[in-house]
Design a protein around this motif. Structure first.
Motif, PDB file in Angstrom:
ATOM      1  N   VAL A 287     -42.830 -15.134  96.792  1.00 49.87           N
ATOM      2  CA  VAL A 287     -41.679 -14.581  97.244  1.00 49.87           C
ATOM      3  C   VAL A 287     -40.639 -14.449  96.246  1.00 49.87           C
ATOM      4  O   VAL A 287     -40.568 -15.553  95.357  1.00 49.87           O
ATOM      5  N   SER A 288     -40.258 -13.382  95.719  1.00 52.04           N
ATOM      6  CA  SER A 288     -39.243 -13.231  94.471  1.00 52.04           C
ATOM      7  C   SER A 288     -37.952 -13.803  94.671  1.00 52.04           C
ATOM      8  O   SER A 288     -37.491 -13.656  95.847  1.00 52.04           O
ATOM      9  N   GLY A 289     -37.257 -14.333  93.629  1.00 53.06           N
ATOM     10  CA  GLY A 289     -35.754 -14.351  94.015  1.00 53.06           C
ATOM     11  C   GLY A 289     -35.673 -15.265  92.932  1.00 53.06           C
ATOM     12  O   GLY A 289     -36.068 -15.438  91.744  1.00 53.06           O
ATOM     13  N   ALA A 290     -34.194 -15.994  92.849  1.00 51.38           N
ATOM     14  CA  ALA A 290     -33.618 -16.884  91.841  1.00 51.38           C
ATOM     15  C   ALA A 290     -34.809 -18.045  91.642  1.00 51.38           C
ATOM     16  O   ALA A 290     -34.907 -18.187  90.134  1.00 51.38           O
ATOM     17  N   THR A 291     -35.368 -18.368  92.464  1.00 52.90           N
ATOM     18  CA  THR A 291     -36.742 -19.191  92.163  1.00 52.90           C
ATOM     19  C   THR A 291     -37.669 -18.494  93.126  1.00 52.90           C
ATOM     20  O   THR A 291     -37.510 -17.911  94.070  1.00 52.90           O
ATOM     21  N   ASP A 292     -38.840 -18.092  92.115  1.00 49.50           N
ATOM     22  CA  ASP A 292     -40.102 -17.612  92.917  1.00 49.50           C
ATOM     23  C   ASP A 292     -40.893 -18.598  93.541  1.00 49.50           C
ATOM     24  O   ASP A 292     -40.900 -19.463  92.882  1.00 49.50           O
ATOM     25  N   PHE A 293     -41.445 -18.363  94.715  1.00 48.59           N
ATOM     26  CA  PHE A 293     -42.422 -19.294  95.311  1.00 48.59           C
ATOM     27  C   PHE A 293     -43.677 -18.578  95.624  1.00 48.59           C
ATOM     28  O   PHE A 293     -43.807 -17.587  96.000  1.00 48.59           O
ATOM     29  N   ILE A 294     -44.533 -19.277  95.202  1.00 49.80           N
ATOM     30  CA  ILE A 294     -46.155 -19.023  95.211  1.00 49.80           C
ATOM     31  C   ILE A 294     -46.795 -20.006  96.232  1.00 49.80           C
ATOM     32  O   ILE A 294     -46.711 -21.145  95.750  1.00 49.80           O
ATOM     33  N   THR A 295     -47.606 -19.275  97.350  1.00 47.28           N
ATOM     34  CA  THR A 295     -48.288 -20.283  98.001  1.00 47.28           C
ATOM     35  C   THR A 295     -49.735 -19.446  98.487  1.00 47.28           C
ATOM     36  O   THR A 295     -49.966 -18.564  98.358  1.00 47.28           O
ATOM     37  N   ASP A 296     -50.400 -20.649  98.805  1.00 51.23           N
ATOM     38  CA  ASP A 296     -51.875 -20.276  99.290  1.00 51.23           C
ATOM     39  C   ASP A 296     -51.950 -20.733 100.828  1.00 51.23           C
ATOM     40  O   ASP A 296     -52.813 -20.718 101.525  1.00 51.23           O
ATOM     41  N   GLY A 297     -50.697 -20.974 101.196  1.00 53.48           N
ATOM     42  CA  GLY A 297     -50.660 -21.550 102.742  1.00 53.48           C
ATOM     43  C   GLY A 297     -50.752 -23.084 102.857  1.00 53.48           C
ATOM     44  O   GLY A 297     -50.135 -23.475 103.994  1.00 53.48           O
ATOM     45  N   GLN A 298     -50.954 -23.769 101.656  1.00 46.44           N
ATOM     46  CA  GLN A 298     -50.899 -25.234 101.512  1.00 46.44           C
ATOM     47  C   GLN A 298     -49.934 -25.524 100.569  1.00 46.44           C
ATOM     48  O   GLN A 298     -48.927 -26.366 100.504  1.00 46.44           O
ATOM     49  N   ILE A 299     -50.380 -25.348  99.235  1.00 42.90           N
ATOM     50  CA  ILE A 299     -49.860 -25.742  98.035  1.00 42.90           C
ATOM     51  C   ILE A 299     -48.376 -24.688  97.946  1.00 42.90           C
ATOM     52  O   ILE A 299     -48.609 -23.060  98.303  1.00 42.90           O
ATOM     53  N   VAL A 300     -47.557 -25.167  97.347  1.00 46.79           N
ATOM     54  CA  VAL A 300     -46.235 -24.227  97.196  1.00 46.79           C
ATOM     55  C   VAL A 300     -45.962 -24.515  95.581  1.00 46.79           C
ATOM     56  O   VAL A 300     -45.583 -25.780  95.186  1.00 46.79           O
ATOM     57  N   VAL A 301     -45.813 -23.304  94.818  1.00 49.91           N
ATOM     58  CA  VAL A 301     -45.580 -23.327  93.339  1.00 49.91           C
ATOM     59  C   VAL A 301     -44.198 -22.598  93.158  1.00 49.91           C
ATOM     60  O   VAL A 301     -43.990 -21.751  93.909  1.00 49.91           O
ATOM     61  N   ALA A 302     -43.332 -23.110  92.430  1.00 54.39           N
ATOM     62  CA  ALA A 302     -42.045 -22.658  92.102  1.00 54.39           C
ATOM     63  C   ALA A 302     -41.777 -22.144  90.594  1.00 54.39           C
ATOM     64  O   ALA A 302     -42.312 -22.918  89.636  1.00 54.39           O
ATOM     65  N   ALA A 303     -41.423 -20.767  90.387  1.00 54.31           N
ATOM     66  CA  ALA A 303     -41.290 -20.519  89.192  1.00 54.31           C
ATOM     67  C   ALA A 303     -39.798 -19.958  88.985  1.00 54.31           C
ATOM     68  O   ALA A 303     -39.191 -19.204  89.644  1.00 54.31           O
ATOM     69  N   GLN A 304     -39.082 -20.699  87.875  1.00 51.20           N
ATOM     70  CA  GLN A 304     -37.828 -20.416  87.818  1.00 51.20           C
ATOM     71  C   GLN A 304     -37.186 -19.717  86.742  1.00 51.20           C
ATOM     72  O   GLN A 304     -36.029 -19.816  86.307  1.00 51.20           O
ATOM     73  N   ASN A 305     -37.920 -18.952  86.187  1.00 55.03           N
ATOM     74  CA  ASN A 305     -37.320 -18.217  84.998  1.00 55.03           C
ATOM     75  C   ASN A 305     -36.760 -16.818  85.675  1.00 55.03           C
ATOM     76  O   ASN A 305     -36.981 -16.482  86.808  1.00 55.03           O
TER      77      ASN A 305
END
Ligand code: ATP
Ligand code: TZE
Ligand code: MG
Length: 286
Positions: free
Chosen positions: A184-202
């Motif tokens: 999901v893109s946005g001010a913070t991008d969130f990336i998930t495999d359904g369990q782990i959630v990673v945030a990308a903040q650039n």
């Protein structure tokens, strides 16, 4: 260090420095291998998408004719399918390309642009989701709509009316039901495999004022997954962060959206190891 060791290191230790090294490693690999990314994408995005891929070191090909899929798709390293200007004539090409990519064990990435704009688009998108995309990347409204698989009355266009944190639970549920990595893109991008959630903040907010930046980053994800197919979660996180970083650097020279578009592409092309290693902001959320 082996590719796999780098991946395990980044996942196990979520420190920014380790993710920075991982992002640089994957960008270098894109530059060295120049993965061929087939894009079946909307008319609005073709130029920015092709130029973003080139600036990152990948090789874009906007090939969408059904007559060419069987010959061309098996030669591509990854496929990017974007619903932005969907028409009934293009849907068979998308399905055929996805099938050809699957036969060749190539990753394919779905961008569900404006998925709730019409019943036709939602049905087309659900049909594609059922064909096992490697990654789905959308804005928050698109991911929420697709995840609930029903039309959302207040959001029918290409822009998002939600913030990315609102869509994290939808992203997790879509990842679980589809088997894809969901971003999901946005001010913070969130990336998930359904369990782990990673945030990308650039990234910078002005990127939303340039049409097709989302489409372009989806294609960049395809390039990163092409060079790291065994870890699409990390490849997706790194691609989003690298693109956002190019936006940050571009913004230092820009006066508005039009000049940001130019400077962002220049910045993506000119990224150095030290900048990537020190400015990539990726972290493990849960
Ligand atoms: N508020 C923000 N701050 C920083 N970066 C942002 C912000 N909003 C979006 N971005 C970045 O802009 C890029 C495009 O994301 P966006 O959510 O606007 O996609 P989109 O709506 O699908 O775009 P499009 O349909 O025009 O291609 C992503 O790289 C994202 O990280
Ligand atoms: C503006 C627009 N309309 C259809 S696709 C597109 C590009 C952003 O997704
Ligand atoms: Mg979009």
């Amino acid at each position: 260090m082996s590719d796999m060791a780098g991946g395990e290191e980044a996942a196990a230790d979520g420190s920014a420095a380790r993710w920075g090294r991982r992002a640089w490693e994957l960008l270098e690999r894109v530059r060295a291998r120049a993965p061929l990314v087939q894009c079946i994408t909307n008319f609005v995005s073709m130029d920015l998408m092709a130029n973003a891929l080139l600036a990152a070191g990948a090789s874009p090909a906007m090939v969408h004719s059904l007559c060419e899929i069987d010959d061309f798709t098996p030669r591509a390293d990854a496929l990017c399918v974007n619903l932005g200007t969907l028409s009934d004539g293009w849907l068979p090409s998308m399905r055929a390309a996805v099938a050809a990519a699957a036969r060749s064990s190539r990753p394919w990435i779905l961008d569900p642009v404006a998925v709730s704009a019409s019943e036709f688009r939602m049905e087309a998108c659900l049909g594609l989701v059922a064909l096992w995309p490697t990654v789905i990347r959308g804005n928050p409204s698109e991911i929420i709509a697709l995840s609930s698989a029903c039309r959302v009355r207040d959001s029918k266009g290409v822009d998002s009316f939600h913030e990315s944190p609102d869509a994290v639970e939808s992203a997790k549920s879509l990842a679980q039901s589809s088997g894809a990595i969901v971003a999901v893109s946005g001010a913070t991008d969130f990336i998930t495999d359904g369990q782990i959630v990673v945030a990308a903040q650039n990234g910078v907010a002005m990127m939303q004022k340039i049409t097709a930046t989302g489409c372009a980053v989806t294609a960049l994800i395809a390039a990163f997954v092409a060079v790291e197919p065994s870890n699409p979660l990390e490849a997706t996180s790194c691609a989003l962060s690298i693109f956002g970083l190019a936006g940050e650097l571009g913004m230092e020279m820009a006066n508005g959206p039009a000049s940001l578009r130019v400077h962002m592409i220049d910045s993506l092309h000119g990224l150095h190891e030290h900048t990537v290693a020190s400015r990539v902001k990726i972290s493990l959320v849960s």
